[in-house]
Design a protein around this motif. Sequence first.
Motif, PDB file in Angstrom:
ATOM      1  N   GLU A   7       0.834  -1.210   0.000  1.00  0.00           N
ATOM      2  CA  GLU A   7       0.000   0.000   0.000  1.00  0.00           C
ATOM      3  C   GLU A   7       0.875   1.270   0.000  1.00  0.00           C
ATOM      4  N   ILE A   8       1.820   1.324   0.934  1.00  0.00           N
ATOM      5  CA  ILE A   8       2.662   2.529   1.040  1.00  0.00           C
ATOM      6  C   ILE A   8       3.692   2.550  -0.081  1.00  0.00           C
ATOM      7  N   ARG A   9       4.238   1.379  -0.410  1.00  0.00           N
ATOM      8  CA  ARG A   9       5.246   1.318  -1.476  1.00  0.00           C
ATOM      9  C   ARG A   9       4.723   1.953  -2.760  1.00  0.00           C
ATOM     10  N   TYR A  32       1.394   9.484  -1.796  1.00  0.00           N
ATOM     11  CA  TYR A  32       0.549   9.917  -2.904  1.00  0.00           C
ATOM     12  C   TYR A  32      -0.858   9.340  -2.732  1.00  0.00           C
ATOM     13  N   ASP A  33      -1.515   9.715  -1.636  1.00  0.00           N
ATOM     14  CA  ASP A  33      -2.893   9.286  -1.374  1.00  0.00           C
ATOM     15  C   ASP A  33      -3.836  10.135  -2.194  1.00  0.00           C
ATOM     16  N   GLU A  34      -5.050   9.635  -2.449  1.00  0.00           N
ATOM     17  CA  GLU A  34      -6.068  10.466  -3.095  1.00  0.00           C
ATOM     18  C   GLU A  34      -6.465  11.552  -2.102  1.00  0.00           C
ATOM     19  N   GLU A  83       0.973  15.577   1.786  1.00  0.00           N
ATOM     20  CA  GLU A  83       1.999  15.898   2.793  1.00  0.00           C
ATOM     21  C   GLU A  83       1.247  16.051   4.103  1.00  0.00           C
ATOM     22  N   PHE A  84       1.673  15.320   5.105  1.00  0.00           N
ATOM     23  CA  PHE A  84       0.977  15.382   6.394  1.00  0.00           C
ATOM     24  C   PHE A  84       2.010  15.249   7.510  1.00  0.00           C
ATOM     25  N   TRP A  85       1.565  15.521   8.721  1.00  0.00           N
ATOM     26  CA  TRP A  85       2.497  15.531   9.851  1.00  0.00           C
ATOM     27  C   TRP A  85       2.198  14.390  10.810  1.00  0.00           C
ATOM     28  N   GLN A  86       3.249  13.697  11.151  1.00  0.00           N
ATOM     29  CA  GLN A  86       3.126  12.632  12.154  1.00  0.00           C
ATOM     30  C   GLN A  86       3.923  13.012  13.394  1.00  0.00           C
ATOM     31  N   ALA A  87       3.328  12.789  14.552  1.00  0.00           N
ATOM     32  CA  ALA A  87       4.126  12.765  15.769  1.00  0.00           C
ATOM     33  C   ALA A  87       4.492  11.297  15.960  1.00  0.00           C
ATOM     34  N   TYR A  94       6.303  -4.409   8.655  1.00  0.00           N
ATOM     35  CA  TYR A  94       7.350  -4.705   9.643  1.00  0.00           C
ATOM     36  C   TYR A  94       6.800  -5.152  10.999  1.00  0.00           C
ATOM     37  N   TYR A  95       5.489  -5.147  11.169  1.00  0.00           N
ATOM     38  CA  TYR A  95       4.954  -5.498  12.490  1.00  0.00           C
ATOM     39  C   TYR A  95       5.131  -6.980  12.794  1.00  0.00           C
ATOM     40  N   THR A  96       5.467  -7.254  14.046  1.00  0.00           N
ATOM     41  CA  THR A  96       5.685  -8.644  14.454  1.00  0.00           C
ATOM     42  C   THR A  96       4.800  -9.040  15.632  1.00  0.00           C
ATOM     43  N   GLY A 120      -1.707   5.210  14.742  1.00  0.00           N
ATOM     44  CA  GLY A 120      -1.510   3.789  14.475  1.00  0.00           C
ATOM     45  C   GLY A 120      -0.135   3.376  14.926  1.00  0.00           C
ATOM     46  N   GLY A 121       0.003   2.107  15.288  1.00  0.00           N
ATOM     47  CA  GLY A 121       1.330   1.659  15.707  1.00  0.00           C
ATOM     48  C   GLY A 121       1.359   0.175  15.988  1.00  0.00           C
ATOM     49  N   GLY A 122       2.465  -0.246  16.579  1.00  0.00           N
ATOM     50  CA  GLY A 122       2.600  -1.654  16.913  1.00  0.00           C
ATOM     51  C   GLY A 122       4.043  -2.036  17.158  1.00  0.00           C
ATOM     52  N   ARG A 123       4.240  -3.347  17.333  1.00  0.00           N
ATOM     53  CA  ARG A 123       5.571  -3.877  17.661  1.00  0.00           C
ATOM     54  C   ARG A 123       6.285  -4.325  16.390  1.00  0.00           C
ATOM     55  N   TYR A 124       7.556  -3.938  16.297  1.00  0.00           N
ATOM     56  CA  TYR A 124       8.366  -4.316  15.121  1.00  0.00           C
ATOM     57  C   TYR A 124       9.725  -4.807  15.615  1.00  0.00           C
ATOM     58  N   ASP A 125       9.836  -6.111  15.859  1.00  0.00           N
ATOM     59  CA  ASP A 125      11.046  -6.631  16.511  1.00  0.00           C
ATOM     60  C   ASP A 125      12.201  -6.941  15.547  1.00  0.00           C
ATOM     61  N   VAL A 135       8.764  -1.092  19.848  1.00  0.00           N
ATOM     62  CA  VAL A 135       7.322  -0.876  19.685  1.00  0.00           C
ATOM     63  C   VAL A 135       7.096   0.638  19.636  1.00  0.00           C
ATOM     64  N   GLY A 136       6.088   1.064  18.870  1.00  0.00           N
ATOM     65  CA  GLY A 136       5.862   2.510  18.780  1.00  0.00           C
ATOM     66  C   GLY A 136       4.552   2.852  18.115  1.00  0.00           C
ATOM     67  N   CYS A 137       4.348   4.142  17.933  1.00  0.00           N
ATOM     68  CA  CYS A 137       3.125   4.596  17.274  1.00  0.00           C
ATOM     69  C   CYS A 137       3.339   5.979  16.666  1.00  0.00           C
ATOM     70  N   ALA A 138       2.433   6.352  15.766  1.00  0.00           N
ATOM     71  CA  ALA A 138       2.532   7.671  15.131  1.00  0.00           C
ATOM     72  C   ALA A 138       1.154   8.317  15.028  1.00  0.00           C
ATOM     73  N   ASP A 176      -2.504  16.140  11.498  1.00  0.00           N
ATOM     74  CA  ASP A 176      -3.547  16.792  10.683  1.00  0.00           C
ATOM     75  C   ASP A 176      -4.917  16.168  10.948  1.00  0.00           C
ATOM     76  N   ARG A 177      -4.919  14.851  11.076  1.00  0.00           N
ATOM     77  CA  ARG A 177      -6.205  14.179  11.314  1.00  0.00           C
ATOM     78  C   ARG A 177      -6.740  14.488  12.696  1.00  0.00           C
ATOM     79  N   ILE A 178      -5.852  14.564  13.667  1.00  0.00           N
ATOM     80  CA  ILE A 178      -6.296  14.915  15.020  1.00  0.00           C
ATOM     81  C   ILE A 178      -6.875  16.326  14.995  1.00  0.00           C
TER      82      ILE A 178
HETATM   83  P1  HAM Z   1       0.396   4.659   9.744  1.00  0.00           P
HETATM   84  O1  HAM Z   1      -0.808   4.001  10.300  1.00  0.00           O
HETATM   85  O2  HAM Z   1       0.705   4.400   8.307  1.00  0.00           O
HETATM   86  O3  HAM Z   1       1.590   4.169  10.661  1.00  0.00           O
HETATM   87  O4  HAM Z   1       0.335   6.212   9.974  1.00  0.00           O
HETATM   88  C1  HAM Z   1       0.145   6.741  11.263  1.00  0.00           C
HETATM   89  C2  HAM Z   1      -0.857   7.883  11.227  1.00  0.00           C
HETATM   90  O5  HAM Z   1      -0.457   8.867  10.276  1.00  0.00           O
HETATM   91  C3  HAM Z   1      -2.262   7.490  10.780  1.00  0.00           C
HETATM   92  O6  HAM Z   1      -2.996   6.935  11.836  1.00  0.00           O
HETATM   93  C4  HAM Z   1      -2.811   8.819  10.325  1.00  0.00           C
HETATM   94  O7  HAM Z   1      -3.309   9.548  11.437  1.00  0.00           O
HETATM   95  C5  HAM Z   1      -1.604   9.527   9.775  1.00  0.00           C
HETATM   96  N1  HAM Z   1      -1.635   9.460   8.293  1.00  0.00           N
HETATM   97  C6  HAM Z   1      -1.245   8.445   7.501  1.00  0.00           C
HETATM   98  N2  HAM Z   1      -1.430   8.763   6.197  1.00  0.00           N
HETATM   99  C7  HAM Z   1      -1.962  10.015   6.165  1.00  0.00           C
HETATM  100  C8  HAM Z   1      -2.377  10.917   5.123  1.00  0.00           C
HETATM  101  N3  HAM Z   1      -2.267  10.610   3.830  1.00  0.00           N
HETATM  102  N4  HAM Z   1      -2.889  12.115   5.490  1.00  0.00           N
HETATM  103  C9  HAM Z   1      -2.984  12.473   6.796  1.00  0.00           C
HETATM  104  N5  HAM Z   1      -2.609  11.668   7.816  1.00  0.00           N
HETATM  105  C10 HAM Z   1      -2.097  10.459   7.514  1.00  0.00           C
HETATM  106  C11 HAM Z   1       2.885   4.570  10.511  1.00  0.00           C
HETATM  107  O8  HAM Z   1       3.250   5.428   9.733  1.00  0.00           O
HETATM  108  C12 HAM Z   1       3.853   3.875  11.450  1.00  0.00           C
HETATM  109  N6  HAM Z   1       5.188   4.449  11.233  1.00  0.00           N
HETATM  110  C13 HAM Z   1       3.414   4.013  12.888  1.00  0.00           C
HETATM  111  C14 HAM Z   1       4.355   3.358  13.841  1.00  0.00           C
HETATM  112  C15 HAM Z   1       5.298   3.970  14.619  1.00  0.00           C
HETATM  113  N7  HAM Z   1       4.473   2.049  14.063  1.00  0.00           N
HETATM  114  C16 HAM Z   1       5.422   1.839  14.959  1.00  0.00           C
HETATM  115  N8  HAM Z   1       5.939   2.993  15.282  1.00  0.00           N
END
Ligand code: HAM
Length: 417
Positions: free
Chosen positions: A45-47, A97-99, A107-111, A263-265, A282-287, A301-304, A308-310
């Motif tokens: 999906e992301i690739r 490149y989401d619709e 372009e969006f922001w992740q914590a 990568y989730y395990t 979203g998040g999870g464990r990636y060993d 393990v982690g999350c993001a 923008d959505r929040i």
């Molecule tokens: P993800 O579920 O692909 O996980 O993205 C995390 C969050 O980023 C989503 O829940 C959503 O809020 C936001 N997000 C994703 N795509 C978009 C978009 N096109 N526009 C706006 N917001 C978006 C990850 O990216 C993993 N790296 C999370 C993680 C951290 N797993 C372990 N550690």
Amino acid sequence: MPKDLAKRRAIESVVRELFRLYGYEEIETPTVEPYELFAAKSGEEIRQRMYVFKDLKGRMVVLRPEMTASVARVVATKLRTAPKPLRLGYIANCFRYDEPQRGRYREFWQAGFELIGSSQPEADAEILLLSSELMDRLGFSEYVIKVGHVGLLRGVLGAEGLSEEEQNHLMGLVDKAKYEEAIGFLESRRASNDCVKLVREVFELGWLSPREAVEAGRKLFSSYSEADRPLENLEEILSLTLEAGVDSKKLSVSLGFARGLEYYTGMIFEVFVPQLDIALNGGGRYDNLIELFGGPPTPAVGCAPGIDRIALAMEMLGLYQEPPPTKYAIVIPLESELRGAALRVAKILHEAGIPAEVEVMGRGLSRTLSHASKQGYKYAVILGKREYASGNVVVRDLVREEQREVPIEKLKEFLAS
Ligand code: HAM
């Protein structure tokens, strides 16, 4: 725009407060990364949605679609020997490149919170707990943390002889809720009838309370010993999370949950509010990811949370409170030879922490005062030749419409009070 950015900054300051309280050190990684970093484990999906291009040396590079792979690479290299656990946090722009549609941007922001070095279930529980705390602190009262464990389905699929690639393909279908297609794929790979029946039942069960899910799991997966440890692990994580104080009504569990990333395990989760059908976090464990990038075996393990959505969800629910206006004092020189003095008076106020802007439009006094009132300034500091020569300025209270002469050395006390 300034108003939108103010919203984002408000969310970021709550995230940074959690970094401080939970001990996450902030990290920054490059926006442009080698293609291979994300090609390996991002999932189909992301690739397919990455911004990929060649740089001037002909290297394939991408705009990062997420941060976990970059952080894992840093841990595998520069932080290889750093004492564990490592708690790393980030606030970063990501690109997919989401619709474009509500809540889905290119372009969006992740914590992010990445807890590295521990395979213990309390580490998973910490990530669930801080995800819940983030929602609480932002004022959300109704939200659901949907939890699963990739070890359950993967355990069964592995026992049925499906390769990792086949498992990834099936998990990708499950992530997109294409359950019938997933069953069809399983049948096409000659999985046993028992396995097909089990997976179908798992899909039909849907979302359950933590207790129901564990009970159902014990029954359903009883003939697959590969699922024993994942189930035990999930049970432990859930019970630690509940014990930590997360409301059981806020935890919803599916034994057949999957996420797009490969990568989730172990434990995986997403956070939702009823008013939006896309995940806020979203998040999870990636060993295995850190080892994949050349580091020693390092569980993580982690999350993001998606900022923008929040922000969008807060706006929809009326949770965002506009900050009070910051306009405070405007310093107005009445003569052009007092322009430098106006800058100096403003600087004196700045040194005392008082916001003050200098009139720079060359407007007359009455136009400036009417502009200042409309813009919400509280005070006008007016520099006239005669008063300034005797060390004074005129301070006009724009709300009460009163004015008086104040010595410059008393100005900061006067305005601060
Ligand atoms: P993800 O579920 O692909 O996980 O993205 C995390 C969050 O980023 C989503 O829940 C959503 O809020 C936001 N997000 C994703 N795509 C978009 C978009 N096109 N526009 C706006 N917001 C978006 C990850 O990216 C993993 N790296 C999370 C993680 C951290 N797993 C372990 N550690």
